[in-house]
Write an enzyme that holds these catalytic residues in place. Structure first.
Site, short mmCIF file in Angstrom:
data_model
loop_
_atom_site.label_atom_id
_atom_site.label_comp_id
_atom_site.label_asym_id
_atom_site.label_seq_id
_atom_site.Cartn_x
_atom_site.Cartn_y
_atom_site.Cartn_z
N LYS A 279 22.32 84.56 127.17
CA LYS A 279 22.90 83.83 128.30
C LYS A 279 22.23 82.47 128.48
O LYS A 279 21.01 82.38 128.61
CB LYS A 279 22.76 84.65 129.58
CG LYS A 279 23.19 83.94 130.86
CD LYS A 279 22.89 84.82 132.08
CE LYS A 279 23.11 84.07 133.39
NZ LYS A 279 22.71 84.88 134.56
N ASP A 284 21.84 77.55 137.92
CA ASP A 284 22.79 78.42 138.62
C ASP A 284 22.67 78.24 140.12
O ASP A 284 21.74 78.73 140.76
CB ASP A 284 22.52 79.88 138.26
CG ASP A 284 23.53 80.83 138.89
OD1 ASP A 284 24.59 80.35 139.34
OD2 ASP A 284 23.25 82.04 138.93
N LYS A 291 24.06 80.34 146.34
CA LYS A 291 22.83 81.08 146.58
C LYS A 291 22.09 80.50 147.78
O LYS A 291 22.28 79.33 148.15
CB LYS A 291 21.90 80.97 145.36
CG LYS A 291 22.40 81.65 144.10
CD LYS A 291 21.40 81.41 142.96
CE LYS A 291 21.86 82.09 141.68
NZ LYS A 291 21.77 83.56 141.76
N ASP A 302 17.67 80.42 134.22
CA ASP A 302 18.82 81.29 133.97
C ASP A 302 19.36 81.15 132.54
O ASP A 302 20.32 81.81 132.17
CB ASP A 302 19.93 81.01 134.99
CG ASP A 302 20.73 82.25 135.36
OD1 ASP A 302 20.28 83.36 135.03
OD2 ASP A 302 21.80 82.10 135.96
N ASP A 361 28.90 83.86 141.67
CA ASP A 361 27.49 83.97 141.29
C ASP A 361 27.27 85.05 140.23
O ASP A 361 26.16 85.20 139.73
CB ASP A 361 26.63 84.25 142.53
CG ASP A 361 25.15 84.04 142.27
OD1 ASP A 361 24.82 83.26 141.34
OD2 ASP A 361 24.31 84.64 142.98
N GLU A 363 28.24 84.86 137.26
CA GLU A 363 28.79 84.01 136.19
C GLU A 363 28.28 84.38 134.81
O GLU A 363 28.96 84.12 133.80
CB GLU A 363 28.47 82.53 136.49
CG GLU A 363 27.10 82.03 136.08
CD GLU A 363 25.94 82.76 136.76
OE1 GLU A 363 24.88 82.89 136.12
OE2 GLU A 363 26.08 83.19 137.92
N ARG A 365 27.92 87.18 133.26
CA ARG A 365 28.74 88.15 132.53
C ARG A 365 30.04 87.53 132.02
O ARG A 365 30.62 88.00 131.05
CB ARG A 365 29.03 89.36 133.42
CG ARG A 365 29.82 89.09 134.67
CD ARG A 365 29.69 90.20 135.70
NE ARG A 365 28.34 90.26 136.24
CZ ARG A 365 27.90 91.18 137.11
NH1 ARG A 365 28.73 92.13 137.51
NH2 ARG A 365 26.68 91.15 137.56
#
Length: 517
Positions: A279, A284, A291, A302, A361, A363, A365
């Site tokens: 990933k 993010d 968030k 991230d 959030d 995202e 996956r």
């Protein structure tokens, strides 16, 4: 990066800035300390000093022998080095050398404490016998070498004033025979592995304004090409043309367009194939489902999964295992803007699955689903996917232990590999009731639980990703949300910031698969 060398000279005669010896905690209740094997000549040099010798001096200075505890003693000419440093190894193991992880942490603590030194000698027990077996020598040298280099690591990319001491420039490891083939091979491999971990840490620690998807992809491409690997980078136009709906959806809100990097290592005669997927969310915000502000700066990490798999590929190119390995690193920046994807959207993924978005959030996956589906087209025997996927991993397993989901046998294999290198992981289930909770009324699957129930949140991520794994592919999803980034004070060989987990696990798994033929 700190240089590694081997030496078999008498430790008391080594012309270095500091010589490091091991010390065990005494469990007899009398506060005595026991010097570990290898320290004999150094201890002998202190034997005629007033106060009872080296062990007693260390005790008076407060040393307890706890793992990673560092105590410094001025040599005043007793040995060639001006400084003798004792590092704790915990209680003396009965009939065995210290565990590999104990040696890693001790070596790391010592080199970090000796920042500013040009050269340091590590004289730590590789075995409980005078002549180690081949396995003991290899394991011991790898552990001490890895710990020493990773403990010395610092990230000072944005310091305008020299407020820190420079890392140790050279570490020499004391071994019975510095010319021994196995010892030399072990230290060479350790240099390759620690270089990969260091590269991963550097990428994670880079400020997010300097590592947006296009820059990250370019740097990954340059590093992989320098390692003579085959590299392809898909920009936003190529992603759209080939149907990578998940990656494109997440990248919609950012002015920095998404990318996908494919890196291939294809040795002649390889009969097995491994896929790595990581990933790469370079920052993010959570998107429209934004968030909280507190701690959001850590979301520069991230992209740890992508950094890990790219760095692993570069190490593989140097180690040359006889197994084909192809890595996919989807990269995007999840921002909140007028063009961002939103809850309620339905996204068509690379494999044609329709996904109802309920939380922007979640995202990671989305981009991983695309990458996993594409990786499966290469027909791998094994697929390892790495991501900072869920806060649920931290809730369930804490900040040191990764969660592993997927094919049960492969998950157990990941656990075993992680245990050997000091990157613990724990297999978790993928219950059918969790999948049922992700049924969508308008699409093939909801991105999270359709009722927004966060129970089993880590498992929801694994269940979603399983939808994109081709039948017959053994796979493991490794959730490193906690272990990828260390917010507290440095300890052992973990620096503050990016950790490089699970690069060493992935390298070990690839080598293990290659050894099977």
């Amino acid at each position: 990066m700190t240089a590694l060398n081997l030496v078999d000279t008498d430790p008391a005669e080594l012309a270095v800035d500091a010589v490091v010896v091991g010390v065990y905690a005494h469990d007899g209740g009398d506060a005595k300390l026991l010097l570990a094997s290898g320290a004999e000549s150094v201890a002998a040099a202190f034997s005629d000093r007033p106060g009872g010798g080296l062990a007693e001096t260390l005790r008076v200075l407060g040393a307890s022998g706890a793992v990673g505890e560092v105590t410094k003693v001025a040599a005043f000419g007793a040995v060639a080095a001006p400084l003798v440093v004792a590092v704790g190894l915990g209680p003396e193991p009965a009939g065995a050398a210290p565990a590999a992880e104990t040696l890693r942490r001790a070596a790391g603590a010592a080199t970090r404490a000796l920042a500013g030194s040009a050269s340091v000698a590590l004289v730590l027990p590789l075995s409980d016998r005078d002549t180690p077996t081949d396995d003991e020598l290899t394991a011991g040298v790898r552990a001490v070498a890895e710990g020493a280099v990773l403990g010395a690591y610092q990230f000072t990319g944005y310091k305008t004033k020299g407020v820190r001491k420079d890392p140790v420039r050279k570490v020499v490891l004391h071994v019975p025979d510095a010319a021994a083939r196995l010892a030399r091979a072990a230290v060479k491999r350790s240099g390759t592995v620690t270089s990969a971990v260091t590269r991963t840490r550097d990428w994670i620690n880079t400020a997010p304004n300097e590592l947006r998807p296009p820059q990250f992809a370019e740097q990954a491409k340059d590093a992989a090409e320098a390692a003579q690997l085959d590299v392809t980078v898909l920009d936003e136009k190529a992603l759209a043309k080939q149907g990578y709906g998940g990656i494109l959806a997440v990248g919609l809100g950012s002015a920095a367009a998404p990318r996908m990097v494919r890196i291939a290592y294809e040795p002649a005669g390889a009969t097995r194939r491994v896929a790595l997927v990581g990933k790469g969310i370079t920052f993010d915000t959570g998107g429209v489902s934004i968030k909280p502000a507190a701690g959001m700066w850590e979301m520069k990490s991230d992209m740890s999964g992508a950094a890990a798999v790219v760095s692993t590929m570069i190490a593989i190119a140097a180690l040359k295992p006889k197994v084909a390995v192809v890595a996919y690193a989807p990269m995007a920046e999840n921002m909140a803007s007028g063009s961002a994807y939103r809850p309620g959207d339905v996204v068509t993924m690379y494999n044609g699955h329709k996904v109802e978005v309920l939380n922007t959030d979640a995202e990671g996956r989305m981009i991983l689903g695309d990458a996993i589906a594409r990786a499966c087209e290469d027909d791998p025997d094994y697929l390892f996917e790495v991501s900072t996927l869920t806060g649920g991993q931290v809730i369930a397993l804490g900040k040191r232990i990764s969660g592993v989901m997927g094919t049960p046998e492969l998950c157990e294999r990941v656990r075993d590999a992680g245990e050997r290198v000091g990157e613990p992981a724990w297999p978790m289930p993928l219950p059918e009731d969790v999948r049922k909770g992700m049924d969508s009324e308008v699409a093939d699957i909801s991105q999270v639980n359709a009722g927004m129930d966060r129970a089993g949140h880590m498992l929801q991520g694994g269940v979603f990703l399983s939808e994109f794994v081709a039948e017959g592919v053994q796979w493991a999803h490794i959730d490193i949300a906690g272990p990828s980034y260390h917010s507290g004070e440095a300890f052992g060989y973990w620096a503050k910031g990016g950790t490089g987990v699970p690069v060493r696990t992935l390298i070990g798994l690839v080598e293990e698969i290659a050894a099977e033929g």
